[in-house]
Design a protein around this motif. Structure first.
Motif: not given
Length: 178
Positions: A77-92
């Motif tokens: 995703e190009n412009n991802i919110s910090i909150e969504k990025l944090e969730k993705k990092i936990k997932m990956v």
């Protein structure tokens, strides 16, 4: 890109990579030039906005960025919110690679028996995943690569069964049954 490649006598992919690297944020470009991140990682980072790149760098770190299978997901995703990025990092962080390479080297006297075992494994184990998850295709489940030149010698001298090798390298379940 084609004209630049011809003018400077470099490949078109090199021109493309150079152009993409220009899209990197300054910290990522510095890390690339210092060879602390790979070109492949830099090209994935360059897919997203510079702000998102900086957020990924700050939150995921250099080691994470060089883990390509995880970085691919973070840069989807190009412009991802910090909150969504944090969730993705936990997932990956919980993920493991979907595939791995295993290199096996064998003496010519046991090469054909090994190929027979691998074909049996492909038919009995890999086919289950290929049929259920990959629409009958083996590309992302089981792939055998061999030294083509050496296999040619083995086939010529009847050390390796050519049909067996072809079945082992086939991409679909239907090709194995033939």
């Amino acid at each position: 890109g084609v004209e630049l490649a011809k003018t400077f006598e470099i490949s078109q992919s090199s021109v493309f990579n150079f152009i993409k690297v220009k899209n990197l944020c300054d910290p990522a470009r510095t890390l690339l030039y210092e060879e602390r991140i790979t070109l492949r990682a830099a090209l994935y980072l360059a897919r997203v906005s510079k702000e998102t790149q900086i957020n990924i760098l700050e939150r995921f770190g250099i080691k994470g960025i060089n883990t390509i299978f995880k970085l691919k997901l973070l840069t989807s995703e190009n412009n991802i919110s910090i909150e969504k990025l944090e969730k993705k990092i936990k997932m990956v962080d919980e993920l493991t690679p979907m595939k791995t390479k295993i290199t096996v080297e064998v003496h010519r006297d046991i090469a054909n028996p090994l190929l027979e075992h691998l074909l049996s494994f492909k038919k009995n184990e890999a086919s289950k995943i290929a049929a259920n998850k990959m629409k009958g295709k083996y590309n992302n489940v089981f792939k055998v690569r061999v030294n083509e030149e050496e296999m040619g010698f083995y086939i010529e001298k009847n050390i390796i069964d050519e049909k067996l090798l072809k079945k082992l390298q086939s991409m679909t379940i239907g090709e194995i049954i033939k």
